[in-house]
Each structure stands twice: as structure tokens, then as C-alpha cells.
Design a protein around this motif. Structure first.
Motif, PDB file in Angstrom:
ATOM      1  N   THR A 140      -4.177 -13.390   7.852  1.00 14.50           N
ATOM      2  CA  THR A 140      -4.327 -11.988   8.523  1.00 14.50           C
ATOM      3  C   THR A 140      -2.899 -11.943   9.219  1.00 14.50           C
ATOM      4  OG1 THR A 140      -5.011 -13.147  10.571  1.00 14.50           O
ATOM      5  CG2 THR A 140      -6.712 -12.538   8.788  1.00 14.50           C
TER       6      THR A 140
ATOM      7  N   GLU B 248      -5.085 -13.688  -0.471  1.00 13.56           N
ATOM      8  CA  GLU B 248      -6.190 -13.324   0.660  1.00 13.56           C
ATOM      9  C   GLU B 248      -6.099 -14.310   1.568  1.00 13.56           C
ATOM     10  OE1 GLU B 248      -9.504 -11.000  -0.813  1.00 13.56           O
ATOM     11  OE2 GLU B 248      -8.421  -9.944  -2.051  1.00 13.56           O
TER      12      GLU B 248
ATOM     13  N   GLU C 236       2.800  -4.699   4.873  1.00 16.42           N
ATOM     14  CA  GLU C 236       1.245  -4.766   5.173  1.00 16.42           C
ATOM     15  C   GLU C 236       0.659  -5.075   3.849  1.00 16.42           C
ATOM     16  OE1 GLU C 236       1.220  -0.529   4.475  1.00 16.42           O
ATOM     17  OE2 GLU C 236       2.699  -1.861   4.504  1.00 16.42           O
ATOM     18  N   GLN C 237      -0.541  -5.806   4.074  1.00 11.98           N
ATOM     19  CA  GLN C 237      -1.060  -6.296   2.675  1.00 11.98           C
ATOM     20  C   GLN C 237      -1.849  -5.138   2.397  1.00 11.98           C
ATOM     21  OE1 GLN C 237      -3.276  -9.965   3.054  1.00 11.98           O
ATOM     22  NE2 GLN C 237      -1.463 -11.183   3.650  1.00 11.98           N
ATOM     23  N   PRO C 238      -2.462  -5.205   1.222  1.00 12.83           N
ATOM     24  CA  PRO C 238      -3.441  -4.013   0.675  1.00 12.83           C
ATOM     25  C   PRO C 238      -4.594  -4.005   1.184  1.00 12.83           C
ATOM     26  CG  PRO C 238      -2.289  -5.368  -1.279  1.00 12.83           C
ATOM     27  CD  PRO C 238      -2.067  -5.945   0.047  1.00 12.83           C
ATOM     28  N   ARG C 239      -5.412  -3.074   1.122  1.00 11.88           N
ATOM     29  CA  ARG C 239      -6.841  -2.777   1.730  1.00 11.88           C
ATOM     30  C   ARG C 239      -7.474  -3.373   0.509  1.00 11.88           C
ATOM     31  NH1 ARG C 239      -7.310   3.417   2.149  1.00 11.88           N
ATOM     32  NH2 ARG C 239      -9.208   2.769   1.807  1.00 11.88           N
ATOM     33  N   LEU C 240      -8.775  -4.286   0.952  1.00  7.39           N
ATOM     34  CA  LEU C 240      -9.231  -4.802  -0.043  1.00  7.39           C
ATOM     35  C   LEU C 240     -10.406  -3.985  -0.871  1.00  7.39           C
ATOM     36  CD1 LEU C 240      -9.936  -8.003   2.096  1.00  7.39           C
ATOM     37  CD2 LEU C 240      -8.115  -7.347   0.377  1.00  7.39           C
ATOM     38  N   ASP C 241     -10.534  -2.525  -0.479  1.00  6.75           N
ATOM     39  CA  ASP C 241     -11.385  -1.727  -0.965  1.00  6.75           C
ATOM     40  C   ASP C 241     -10.809  -0.993  -1.976  1.00  6.75           C
ATOM     41  OD1 ASP C 241     -10.123  -0.373   0.887  1.00  6.75           O
ATOM     42  OD2 ASP C 241     -11.570   1.070   1.430  1.00  6.75           O
ATOM     43  N   LEU C 242      -9.422  -0.992  -2.379  1.00 12.69           N
ATOM     44  CA  LEU C 242      -8.947  -0.257  -3.422  1.00 12.69           C
ATOM     45  C   LEU C 242      -9.230  -0.654  -4.850  1.00 12.69           C
ATOM     46  CD1 LEU C 242      -5.448   0.669  -1.608  1.00 12.69           C
ATOM     47  CD2 LEU C 242      -7.436   2.060  -1.644  1.00 12.69           C
TER      48      LEU C 242
ATOM     49  N   PRO D 175       0.862  -1.298  -0.075  1.00 16.36           N
ATOM     50  CA  PRO D 175       0.071   0.043   0.102  1.00 16.36           C
ATOM     51  C   PRO D 175       0.749   1.068   0.059  1.00 16.36           C
ATOM     52  CG  PRO D 175      -0.956  -1.587   1.451  1.00 16.36           C
ATOM     53  CD  PRO D 175       0.333  -2.365   0.972  1.00 16.36           C
TER      54      PRO D 175
END
Length: 288
Positions: A258, A255, A236-242, A32
Motif C-alpha cells: 500500500t 498487489e 500510483e498503483q492501478p485501481r483494482l476494479d478496472l 492509471p
């Protein structure tokens, strides 16, 4: 003689600018922080990634894992590391971890193995990587092509990507291959003469104490950067809403793990943004 009304209307400069710069498709990098300063990697164009080898490889492997996990045919190659080291980096990259993490634990092995087996991903490392890539490009060009340590093997990669002219044209090669091209290097000094023709340059610079890393994105005269706190090398993993991270209707194959699942590898998970992003003209020194 044709009347004036029969001529096609001439577009305005503003219309041309909007058409060429707005809504260009982008691919998420899987980290991100880079997505925040670049809006993603431009499709069908060239991106240069600069940084120390260990961190650069982790970032490029994360890009490869995330692009392939999102359904893009992907190829990653390097003459600086072996094929096995690249596979390990990509497997760790799916979780945002440095490759060494998978050498120190095995609790994620089965989960990672299941995903690596089904990805449309080709991995080539070692002295003959450029020859293997050249052969694969003749068979089927990938959607995303990532090459690390480009300057140290410039002539070999130029011949692999363009066997006729044997030179790298950042504008032509991605369009001819029909792919998104990402080149990694520690320094761009050896090929800075064509750097300004890259669509995007990403620069990753750790601070001397090793706890903070400055990530910058250069595109034209625009420069955006953030400084992040990295511990244990966890991205950190990407936000899922992008929207640039996920194509419509696609669930990324990585995905499902966590931060709690990965806690055995990292004491502090994620990266805390310390500096707000800013748009400023790049300094001359930053482009060297």
C-alpha cells in the motif's frame, strides 16, 4: 445458377467498424494515468511510447512488471542500459517507483525478490541485447515485448525482430510474433514515416519546472491527455476494479504493497489529476 437467397449477407460498414474497433482486448499499463488516456495497450498490435529516458524507462519497466505480474509472458530489452539496470527498474516498477528508490533503501528487497523469481519475465540489456532477444524469439515469443531506445539501434532491432526482411513493419511484426509490441523512444522524428501505422502512441512530456507531467494518448485522429502532479517519481498503483488491469480470476502478483508501505520512498504518493481528459484532433507538431 445460385439464387440470391443462397449468397452470404454482406455486412454493413457500420457492422465492420464495430467489429474492428469495439471490444479489442487491452492490457493495463500499471499506471492509471496512461490507462485513462489509452484504455490500455492494444493486444497484438504496436504501441509507441515517447518521453525523456529516465521517465520513459520507469513507465516501460512498470508496464513490464505489471504485465508479467498479471500472468503475461513478458520480455523487456534495451541497448541503452545494462541488464542489471533493467532488472532494478522492473523491480522498482512493481511498486511504481523510480529505480533510484531501490538504491536508497532496502526494506522492500525480500518482497520484490520473491516476485521477480516467479515472473515469466525475460530481461536483456547492453550492447548485445538485440542478439539475445533474437535468440529468445526463436525459442519462445513473449505475450508482451517491450523495447526501449529503439531509434538509436533501429537496424539491430529490425534484424532481431525480422531476420528475413530486416525491416520493421508495425502491422506485420506483432501478428507474426503473436505478441503485443511496445517501442520506446525520446523522439519519433527518425521514424515518423511509419508512426501513423502504430495502433497507439503515448507521449510523456514533463513541464519545465519538473513538478507536472503531461501524458497524451494518440489513436487515429483521437487525442486524450491529462496533466498530473508527480512528486518523488511515484506512479500510483492501478485501481483494482478496472477490467483492463486484471484478467478474470487473476490477482496481480504485485498487489499487497500500500502507499503506507512505500511512504519511506515518497513524500507524496500518487498523482493528482489537474486537467480533465479531452478528445481533440492532434496537432501536427504533437506527432513529430
Amino acid at each position: 445458377m445460385a439464387s440470391k437467397e443462397e449468397f452470404e449477407p454482406v455486412p454493413s460498414i457500420a457492422e465492420l467498424r464495430e467489429k474492428l474497433t469495439a471490444d479489442q482486448p487491452r492490457i493495463g499499463t500499471g499506471w492509471p494515468v496512461i490507462d485513462a488516456v489509452t484504455d490500455g495497450i492494444p493486444v497484438g498490435r504496436t504501441t509507441a511510447v515517447r518521453g525523456p529516458q529516465h521517465l520513459r524507462l520507469q513507465v516501460l519497466a512498470r508496464m513490464a512488471a505489471w504485465a508479467a505480474g498479471d500472468g503475461h509472458a513478458t520480455m523487456i530489452a534495451s541497448r541503452a542500459v545494462t541488464t542489471e539496470e533493467l532488472w532494478l527498474a522492473v523491480g522498482a516498477g512493481g511498486l511504481g517507483l523510480p529505480p533510484r528508490a531501490l538504491l536508497e533503501g532496502h526494506e522492500h528487497d525480500a518482497w520484490i525478490d520473491d516476485r521477480l523469481r516467479v515472473l515469466d519475465l525475460r530481461v536483456f540489456g547492453g550492447h548485445d541485447a538485440h542478439e539475445e532477444v533474437a535468440t529468445e524469439l526463436l525459442r519462445k515469443a513473449p505475450r508482451v515485448l517491450i523495447i526501449d531506445d529503439y531509434p538509436n539501434s533501429e537496424h539491430q532491432w529490425d534484424e532481431a525482430l525480422d531476420p528475413v526482411e530486416r525491416r520493421l513493419d508495425l502491422n506485420v511484426i506483432p501478428r507474426r510474433l503473436g505478441c503485443t509490441l511496445v517501442l520506446g523512444a525520446f523522439s519519433m522524428e527518425t521514424f515518423s514515416d511509419w508512426l501513423d501505422r502504430a495502433a497507439l502512441t503515448v507521449r510523456i512530456v514533463p513541464e519545465s519546472d519538473g513538478t507536472r507531467t503531461r501524458v497524451s494518448g494518440y489513436e487515429g485522429v483521437s487525442k486524450r491527455n491529462r496533466t498530473v502532479l508527480l512528486r518523488d517519481g511515484y506512479l500510483e498503483q492501478p485501481r483494482l476494479d478496472l477490467p483492463l488491469i486484471r484478467r478474470a480470476g487473476v490477482t496481480n502478483i504485485w498487489e499487497g504493497r500500500t502507499p503506507r508501505n512505500i511512504s519511506s520512498f515518497a513524500l507524496t504518493l500518487g498523482a493528482d489529476v489537474l486537467d480533465v481528459e479531452r478528445d481533440i484532433p492532434p496537432d501536427d507538431d504533437d506527432l513529430l
